[in-house]
Write an enzyme that holds these catalytic residues in place. Structure first.
Site, PDB file in Angstrom:
ATOM      1  N   HIS A 136      15.197  49.462  15.208  1.00 61.22           N
ATOM      2  CA  HIS A 136      16.345  48.720  15.722  1.00 61.22           C
ATOM      3  C   HIS A 136      16.556  49.021  17.202  1.00 61.22           C
ATOM      4  O   HIS A 136      16.247  50.119  17.681  1.00 61.22           O
ATOM      5  CB  HIS A 136      17.610  49.086  14.939  1.00 61.22           C
ATOM      6  CG  HIS A 136      17.598  48.600  13.527  1.00 61.22           C
ATOM      7  ND1 HIS A 136      18.562  47.769  13.007  1.00 61.22           N
ATOM      8  CD2 HIS A 136      16.737  48.843  12.501  1.00 61.22           C
ATOM      9  CE1 HIS A 136      18.298  47.524  11.734  1.00 61.22           C
ATOM     10  NE2 HIS A 136      17.194  48.167  11.415  1.00 61.22           N
ATOM     11  N   HIS A 188      20.073  54.035   7.900  1.00 59.13           N
ATOM     12  CA  HIS A 188      19.894  54.320   9.325  1.00 59.13           C
ATOM     13  C   HIS A 188      20.999  55.276   9.786  1.00 59.13           C
ATOM     14  O   HIS A 188      21.743  55.011  10.722  1.00 59.13           O
ATOM     15  CB  HIS A 188      19.902  53.027  10.140  1.00 59.13           C
ATOM     16  CG  HIS A 188      18.648  52.218   9.970  1.00 59.13           C
ATOM     17  ND1 HIS A 188      17.506  52.485  10.683  1.00 59.13           N
ATOM     18  CD2 HIS A 188      18.360  51.185   9.157  1.00 59.13           C
ATOM     19  CE1 HIS A 188      16.558  51.633  10.322  1.00 59.13           C
ATOM     20  NE2 HIS A 188      17.055  50.835   9.382  1.00 59.13           N
ATOM     21  N   HIS A 209      16.713  51.329   1.881  1.00 60.71           N
ATOM     22  CA  HIS A 209      15.377  51.962   1.906  1.00 60.71           C
ATOM     23  C   HIS A 209      15.461  53.499   1.865  1.00 60.71           C
ATOM     24  O   HIS A 209      15.301  54.180   2.857  1.00 60.71           O
ATOM     25  CB  HIS A 209      14.488  51.458   3.040  1.00 60.71           C
ATOM     26  CG  HIS A 209      15.095  51.332   4.404  1.00 60.71           C
ATOM     27  ND1 HIS A 209      15.733  52.366   5.059  1.00 60.71           N
ATOM     28  CD2 HIS A 209      15.097  50.291   5.273  1.00 60.71           C
ATOM     29  CE1 HIS A 209      16.121  51.962   6.245  1.00 60.71           C
ATOM     30  NE2 HIS A 209      15.747  50.711   6.401  1.00 60.71           N
ATOM     31  N   ASP A 241       5.196  50.520  -0.438  1.00 60.14           N
ATOM     32  CA  ASP A 241       4.042  49.910   0.228  1.00 60.14           C
ATOM     33  C   ASP A 241       2.963  50.917   0.599  1.00 60.14           C
ATOM     34  O   ASP A 241       1.940  50.545   1.191  1.00 60.14           O
ATOM     35  CB  ASP A 241       4.485  49.150   1.476  1.00 60.14           C
ATOM     36  CG  ASP A 241       5.054  50.054   2.567  1.00 60.14           C
ATOM     37  OD1 ASP A 241       5.340  51.239   2.284  1.00 60.14           O
ATOM     38  OD2 ASP A 241       5.231  49.564   3.699  1.00 60.14           O
ATOM     39  N   GLY A 242       3.174  52.192   0.276  1.00 56.11           N
ATOM     40  CA  GLY A 242       2.192  53.211   0.615  1.00 56.11           C
ATOM     41  C   GLY A 242       2.334  53.770   2.010  1.00 56.11           C
ATOM     42  O   GLY A 242       1.589  54.679   2.384  1.00 56.11           O
ATOM     43  N   HIS A 244       5.884  53.762   3.675  1.00 53.56           N
ATOM     44  CA  HIS A 244       7.260  54.219   3.855  1.00 53.56           C
ATOM     45  C   HIS A 244       7.607  55.435   2.997  1.00 53.56           C
ATOM     46  O   HIS A 244       8.365  56.302   3.442  1.00 53.56           O
ATOM     47  CB  HIS A 244       8.243  53.086   3.542  1.00 53.56           C
ATOM     48  CG  HIS A 244       8.366  52.069   4.630  1.00 53.56           C
ATOM     49  ND1 HIS A 244       7.447  51.059   4.815  1.00 53.56           N
ATOM     50  CD2 HIS A 244       9.293  51.918   5.604  1.00 53.56           C
ATOM     51  CE1 HIS A 244       7.814  50.313   5.846  1.00 53.56           C
ATOM     52  NE2 HIS A 244       8.927  50.811   6.344  1.00 53.56           N
ATOM     53  N   ASP A 267      11.543  44.693   2.658  1.00 56.49           N
ATOM     54  CA  ASP A 267      11.756  44.849   4.106  1.00 56.49           C
ATOM     55  C   ASP A 267      10.707  44.039   4.859  1.00 56.49           C
ATOM     56  O   ASP A 267      10.228  44.427   5.923  1.00 56.49           O
ATOM     57  CB  ASP A 267      11.699  46.329   4.512  1.00 56.49           C
ATOM     58  CG  ASP A 267      12.313  46.605   5.881  1.00 56.49           C
ATOM     59  OD1 ASP A 267      13.104  45.767   6.356  1.00 56.49           O
ATOM     60  OD2 ASP A 267      11.988  47.646   6.485  1.00 56.49           O
ATOM     61  N   GLY A 302       9.326  47.407   9.701  1.00 55.67           N
ATOM     62  CA  GLY A 302       9.358  46.633   8.480  1.00 55.67           C
ATOM     63  C   GLY A 302       8.066  46.802   7.712  1.00 55.67           C
ATOM     64  O   GLY A 302       7.345  47.791   7.872  1.00 55.67           O
TER      65      GLY A 302
END
Length: 375
Positions: A136, A188, A209, A241-242, A244, A267, A302
């Protein structure tokens, strides 16, 4: 138009069934079971509830921050329908207030026009923690003001989510957001456990997340991660997703959280459902390497994950039974958002997907309309 099917296998959200008759009319399932119609179409494979994603930044070459239009939402819908998503929360990351207003207007128009799959809007920021900003833009991170509250108060946006850092938004303001019908997620954030717990007590019901961009669990302070794991009434999103989160960390969360409180999210960025290999994000370039997205400033930006891919991953990497993985991608997100989705049942919306033995999506229906077919 009445549609009659016989599903070779059907998962209704609770149990697996075989050779089940199904009739759809007016966008809803009007009968399940019984004697099939003479003209029923046989569906080979596994029929399951459509998948629901509460965090979708883009798809089909469109990124919501870069294109706050109904057309962009249509591209995102079509891209993710290929991978089983029948309902999604378009997600706008931290940006200027005028971009937030344009995004809200686009969502409102998409809901009025019936763009398939659009459920509402998820504002991920701008009330975040600079030390945990991730990808961000720090220059847009700011306290909650009347301008943002006016957007969150709108009653034409469908389902509403806001991700915020509890050290920068008071419990009183969190309660105010909840009173406006907003699902408040914590993320965040560099908050300590006490601050995170106070936000949960004020009405925050989710963690965005889990593990990523949040203060970790320490021996003398639970931080955001520990608070998420011990807050039994809160849902947690996971990006499987492997890149994160490791399978071990996922397994820990599954053991710590009550059943039904972990939901799969993507995401996803604009490259899902697209042949493009990079895209601009504010003043940076994000590039795809395999299924990993990285900003030229070094951060993960993302994901290139889709929902059926998340189902396969958590099954294969963490040993989660397929039926439970499907619930994590459909029923539990629906329960978090507070609407009657994630099931195939009489009277339910005919949001469904058909998969082959390799869990590749063959067909997707939204409201009884076939919006994707693999051929």
């Amino acid at each position: 138009m009445v549609q009659a099917f016989i599903a070779q296998q059907l998962f209704d959200g609770e149990q697996l069934l075989k050779d089940v008759a199904l009739t759809v009319d007016g966008g809803k399932v009007i009968s399940l079971g019984g004697t099939p119609a003479a003209d029923a179409v046989r569906l080979q494979g596994l029929l399951a509830p459509g998948l629901i994603d509460v965090q979708v930044n883009g798809g089909g070459g469109a990124l919501f921050n870069n294109d706050t239009s109904v057309n962009a939402l249509g591209k995102m819908s079509a891209a993710h329908a290929q991978f089983g998503t029948t309902g999604f929360m378009p997600t706008l990351i931290t940006d200027q207030v005028d971009v937030m207003q344009k995004a809200a207007d686009a969502v409102s128009a998409a809901l009025k026009e019936g763009v398939p799959g659009v459920l509402g809007v998820h504002f991920e920021g701008p009330h975040l923690s600079a030390p945990k900003k991730g990808t961000h833009e720090e220059c847009f991170i700011r306290p909650l003001s009347d301008e943002e509250l006016a957007i969150y108060a709108r009653d034409d946006l469908g389902l509403k989510m806001v991700t915020l850092a509890p050290e920068n938004v008071s419990p009183e303001d969190i309660g105010r957001l909840v009173s406006l019908g907003v699902k408040v997620c914590l993320g965040h954030s560099n908050a300590d456990g006490k601050t995170a717990a106070a936000a949960v007590a004020a009405g925050a019901s989710g963690f965005t997340h889990l593990y990523n961009a949040m203060s970790p669990l320490h021996s003398r302070d639970p931080g955001m991660v520990g608070t998420a794991l011990i807050s039994d009434d809160c849902w947690c999103g996971l990006i499987v997703d492997g890149h994160h989160v490791s399978p071990e960390a996922i397994t820990l969360a599954l053991k710590a959280k009550p059943r039904g409180k972990i939901m799969l999210v993507t995401d996803a960025m604009s490259l899902v459902g697209s042949d493009e290999q990079s895209f601009p994000l504010f003043n940076r370039i994000v590039t795809r390497d395999g299924d990993k997205l990285t900003s030229n400033t070094g951060e993960l930006a993302g994901s290139h994950l889709d929902m059926i891919g998340a189902v396969r991953n958590i099954r294969d990497w963490c040993g989660v039974e397929l039926t439970e993985a499907l619930r994590m991608a459909a029923l539990y997100p629906a329960e978090y958002l507070g609407f009657a989705g994630g099931r195939i049942a009489e009277g339910a919306a005919a949001d469904m997907i058909l998969m082959n033995d390799d869990l590749q999506v063959q067909k997707t229906w939204i409201g009884g309309q076939e919006v994707f077919s693999a051929g």
